[in-house]
Write a protein that holds these residues in place. Structure first.
Motif, PDB file in Angstrom:
ATOM      1  N   LEU A  79       0.866  -1.246  -0.017  1.00 14.89           N
ATOM      2  CA  LEU A  79      -0.134  -0.018  -0.203  1.00 14.89           C
ATOM      3  C   LEU A  79       0.786   1.305  -0.108  1.00 14.89           C
ATOM      4  CD1 LEU A  79      -3.132  -1.061   2.622  1.00 14.89           C
ATOM      5  CD2 LEU A  79      -3.045  -0.879   0.088  1.00 14.89           C
ATOM      6  N   LEU A  80       2.045   1.014   0.778  1.00 13.76           N
ATOM      7  CA  LEU A  80       2.821   2.418   0.723  1.00 13.76           C
ATOM      8  C   LEU A  80       3.599   2.646  -0.650  1.00 13.76           C
ATOM      9  CD1 LEU A  80       4.667   2.138   4.282  1.00 13.76           C
ATOM     10  CD2 LEU A  80       3.276   3.949   3.334  1.00 13.76           C
ATOM     11  N   HIS A  81       3.813   1.644  -1.434  1.00 14.37           N
ATOM     12  CA  HIS A  81       4.187   1.685  -2.819  1.00 14.37           C
ATOM     13  C   HIS A  81       3.339   1.960  -3.804  1.00 14.37           C
ATOM     14  CE1 HIS A  81       8.064   0.132  -1.115  1.00 14.37           C
ATOM     15  NE2 HIS A  81       8.698   0.419  -2.289  1.00 14.37           N
ATOM     16  N   THR A  82       1.909   2.192  -3.450  1.00 12.71           N
ATOM     17  CA  THR A  82       0.911   2.188  -4.672  1.00 12.71           C
ATOM     18  C   THR A  82      -0.004   3.439  -4.400  1.00 12.71           C
ATOM     19  OG1 THR A  82      -0.628   0.530  -3.412  1.00 12.71           O
ATOM     20  CG2 THR A  82       0.831  -0.214  -5.177  1.00 12.71           C
ATOM     21  N   VAL A  83      -0.529   3.604  -2.927  1.00 17.65           N
ATOM     22  CA  VAL A  83      -1.515   4.538  -2.607  1.00 17.65           C
ATOM     23  C   VAL A  83      -0.881   6.004  -2.766  1.00 17.65           C
ATOM     24  CG1 VAL A  83      -2.977   5.496  -0.925  1.00 17.65           C
ATOM     25  CG2 VAL A  83      -2.603   3.005  -1.318  1.00 17.65           C
TER      26      VAL A  83
END
Length: 232
Positions: A210-214
């Protein structure tokens, strides 16, 4: 007789010069007055338009800083926002490989570390003996060490974020904002339910993905996300 005739001529010439001077002064005065009248009649320049105050833009969670600064700035924020695609893709690939090994293949951390060390030592041992046998001299094995500066930077960023989180929880626990208190309790309750459904490694991997996408998707489409979130 000649003197009497010259005197009237001189008097007439003096009168003519005096009349010309008076006429000249009158003409100058009228021109200056007309100039002043023209200047008065000229419309004054309009005042510069006032700059319109730009309406305050709504940002998600009330943030005032860019996403890069919210994530702490520096190299960790660059990785999460894909400033360097190779590093970001490599970090996500390593995390995915570790999750597959430990979760799907049910590998254990100690077993993996031991196997990697055995494989590395075996390769170096065989290479050293082969080089000595072929070239009749021992090979030069490069020294491997962990650089101190990146480790200290990572520890500094991690400790700063943990201290900031503790300070935020302390402020919430002071009882000043009931709405925020209930929101944090609800978030922790959801995390506890998710934690009962999956182990810590899977939860950590989901958070890492999630930290790499959102953040990168939000930074790309923040002009569309913020007005939509303002409606709620």
């Amino acid at each position: 007789m000649a003197d009497h005739e010259e005197q009237p001529h001189k008097a007439e010439s003096l009168l003519e010069k005096f009349a010309e001077k008076i006429h000249g002064h009158h003409h100058d005065g009228s021109s200056s007055s007309s100039d002043s009248d023209d200047e008065r009649k000229k419309p004054s320049a309009p005042p510069p338009p006032k700059e319109e105050e730009k309406p305050k833009i709504f940002r998600l969670f009330g943030r005032e800083r860019p996403v890069h600064k919210v994530l702490g700035g520096g190299k960790p924020a660059d990785v999460f926002l894909w400033r360097n695609k190779k590093i970001s893709a490599g970090a996500l690939g390593v995390a995915t490989a570790l999750w597959i090994l430990f979760e799907l293949l049910e590998y254990h951390l100690l077993t993996l570390v031991c196997h990697v060390l055995i494989l590395g030592l075996a390769i170096l041992f065989l290479w050293s003996n082969a080089t000595t046998f072929i070239h009749k001299m021992p090979p030069h094995i490069p020294e491997v060490s962990i650089p101190e500066k990146p480790v200290l930077e990572f520890a500094s960023v991690l400790s700063s974020e943990i201290n900031q989180g503790i300070a935020t929880l302390r402020e919430i626990a002071s009882g000043r904002d009931l709405k925020k208190f209930l929101l944090v309790v609800a978030v922790f309750w959801v995390f506890s339910i998710v934690g009962s459904c999956c182990n810590f490694l899977t939860l950590f991997y989901i958070a890492f993905v999630l930290l790499h996408t959102v953040p990168v998707l939000y930074e790309k489409y923040e002009d569309k996300v913020d007005p939509f979130a303002e409606k709620f």
